[in-house]
Scaffold this motif. Structure first.
Motif, PDB file in Angstrom:
ATOM      1  N   HIS A 191     -14.442 -10.485  -3.449  1.00 58.23           N
ATOM      2  CA  HIS A 191     -13.433  -9.601  -4.028  1.00 58.23           C
ATOM      3  C   HIS A 191     -12.370  -9.245  -2.973  1.00 58.23           C
ATOM      4  O   HIS A 191     -12.622  -9.328  -1.776  1.00 58.23           O
ATOM      5  N   ILE A 192     -11.207  -8.786  -3.466  1.00 61.95           N
ATOM      6  CA  ILE A 192     -10.092  -8.453  -2.585  1.00 61.95           C
ATOM      7  C   ILE A 192      -9.638  -7.018  -2.866  1.00 61.95           C
ATOM      8  O   ILE A 192      -9.414  -6.649  -4.028  1.00 61.95           O
ATOM      9  N   GLY A 193      -9.483  -6.221  -1.796  1.00 63.22           N
ATOM     10  CA  GLY A 193      -8.934  -4.872  -1.915  1.00 63.22           C
ATOM     11  C   GLY A 193      -7.510  -4.863  -1.385  1.00 63.22           C
ATOM     12  O   GLY A 193      -7.259  -5.357  -0.285  1.00 63.22           O
ATOM     13  N   LEU A 194      -6.594  -4.313  -2.182  1.00 62.01           N
ATOM     14  CA  LEU A 194      -5.200  -4.212  -1.734  1.00 62.01           C
ATOM     15  C   LEU A 194      -4.817  -2.750  -1.540  1.00 62.01           C
ATOM     16  O   LEU A 194      -5.171  -1.878  -2.344  1.00 62.01           O
ATOM     17  N   THR A 195      -4.062  -2.506  -0.462  1.00 63.84           N
ATOM     18  CA  THR A 195      -3.573  -1.160  -0.126  1.00 63.84           C
ATOM     19  C   THR A 195      -2.051  -1.127  -0.261  1.00 63.84           C
ATOM     20  O   THR A 195      -1.424  -2.093  -0.699  1.00 63.84           O
ATOM     21  N   GLY A 196      -1.471  -0.037   0.222  1.00 65.79           N
ATOM     22  CA  GLY A 196      -0.024   0.099   0.249  1.00 65.79           C
ATOM     23  C   GLY A 196       0.656  -0.807   1.259  1.00 65.79           C
ATOM     24  O   GLY A 196       1.884  -0.772   1.392  1.00 65.79           O
ATOM     25  N   TRP A 197      -0.111  -1.624   1.972  1.00 64.11           N
ATOM     26  CA  TRP A 197       0.449  -2.605   2.911  1.00 64.11           C
ATOM     27  C   TRP A 197       1.512  -3.451   2.212  1.00 64.11           C
ATOM     28  O   TRP A 197       2.535  -3.813   2.783  1.00 64.11           O
TER      29      TRP A 197
END
Ligand SMILES: [Zn+2]
Length: 283
Positions: A191-197
Motif C-alpha cells: 500500500h501507499i500513503g500520500l501526504t501533503g508532499w
C-alpha cells in the motif's frame, strides 16, 4: 510559538468538512507541540470529519505514549516501532518490549520502521538489522507494517520481496519517490500513503502524474503532522504546525490530480484504511 488562544481555532478559510469521514494514517500526535491544546486538536479533527487517526509510534517512549492516547480518545489507534533514525539502539531487550506492545489491542501496525539513507542517523547496516528484526515481529504478531523509506527504494524492495510471503500487509507511508520505485512497491502488493508532499511545488510535484498509477484500494492519506504543512492551503496558518484537521486539503489535491471527486477519494481511502488496519467499522 503561537499562543494557545490563537491555536484554538483554524481560520475560517481552512475549515473544510468533506462529506465522507477520513482516516489520517500518520499523525505524530505525541509530538510536544500538541501538548498544550490536544483536546482542541482532536475537536478540530472531528469537525473536519477526520474521525480516525493512527498515532505514529517512532520509538519505545513514543509508542507507549501513542497507546496511552489511543486509550483516552475514541478513534485514536497506535503503531509501535523503531524509526530508522533510531535503529542503532535496537537490541534484544527492546525487541521484547516492542513485541509486548504489539499485543495491545489499540496497536494496529508495526512501525514506523524501515530505511532512511538520506540522513543515515543510524548506519545502513544498523537500519537493515533493526528493520529485519521488526519484519520478524510483524510476522509473529500478524500485524501490518507502517514503513518509512527515503532514498532507499532499491534496498527496501529487495528486503520486502524476500519477506512478502510472510508479512500480512505493508504501507510505505509518505511516499515521495519516483515511478519505478512506486511500481516496485505496487508489484509487491504494498500500500501507499500520500501526504501533503504532493502540494509542495519545490519538491513534490513529480508525484502528481503518479497518483493515477496507485489503485484506490492501495491508497491511503495522512498528514504526518506536525510536519509537512501543505503548501496548497487557501489561508495562512499562524505557526507552522500541521494537524489532522487539515487532511481534507490533501485529499482535495490528490483527488484533483486523479480526476475524481473529493468524496470518492475520501470514501475509498477510508475503506482502504479500515481494511488495512482492521479498524472497527463504526470508526
Ligand atoms: Zn516517516
Amino acid at each position: 510559538m503561537a499562543s494557545s488562544a490563537v491555536d484554538n481555532v483554524l481560520p475560517e478559510a481552512l475549515q473544510f468538512r468533506p462529506t465522507s469521514p477520513l482516516v489520517d494514517i500518520g499523525a505524530n500526535l505525541t509530538h510536544e507541540s500538541f501538548d498544550r491544546d490536544f483536546d482542541d486538536v482532536i475537536a478540530r479533527a472531528h469537525a473536519a470529519h477526520v474521525n480516525t487517526m493512527i498515532v505514529t509510534g517512532t520509538d519505545l517512549a513514543h509508542a507507549e505514549q501513542a497507546i496511552a492516547l489511543s486509550g483516552q480518545y475514541p478513534g485514536l489507534f497506535a503503531t509501535a516501532g523503531i524509526h530508522p533514525h533510531d535503529a542503532s539502539c535496537w537490541n534484544a531487550e527492546l525487541a521484547n518490549k516492542m513485541k509486548a506492545l504489539h499485543a495491545h489491542p489499540k496497536v494496529v501496525a508495526v512501525g514506523e520502521c524501515g530505511l532512511d539513507f538520506n540522513r543515515n542517523f543510524s548506519t545502513p547496516a544498523e537500519q537493515e538489522h533493526a528493520f529485519e528484526a521488526q519484519l520478524a515481529l510483524a510476522v509473529e504478531s500478524g500485524l501490518p507494517l507502517f514503513l518509512h523509506e527515503r532514498d532507499a527504494g532499491v534496498r527496501m524492495r529487495e528486503i520486502l520481496a524476500a519477506w512478502r510471503g510472510d508479512i500480512s500487509d505493508a504501507v510505505v507511508h509518505c511516499f515521495t519517490a519516483d515511478r519505478d520505485t512506486l511500481h516496485g512497491y505496487l508489484d509487491l502488493d504494498i500500500h501507499i500513503g500520500l501526504t501533503g508532499w504532493i502540494c509542495d511545488e519545490r519538491r513534490g510535484h513529480h508525484l502528481r502524474p503518479l497518483v493515477n498509477d496507485i489503485p484506490l484500494e492501495r491508497l491511503m492519506v495522512e498528514t504526518d503532522c506536525p510536519y509537512l504543512l501543505p503548501r496548497n492551503l487557501p489561508a495562512k496558518l499562524k505557526g507552522r504546525r500541521h494537524e489532522p484537521a487539515l487532511l481534507p486539503w490533501i485529499v482535495k489535491e490528490i483527488a484533483q490530480w486523479r480526476g475524481i471527486s473529493e468524496a470518492e477519494l475520501g470514501s475509498a481511502t477510508t475503506q482502504t484504511a479500515q481494511r488495512f488496519f482492521r479498524l472497527p467499522t463504526e470508526s
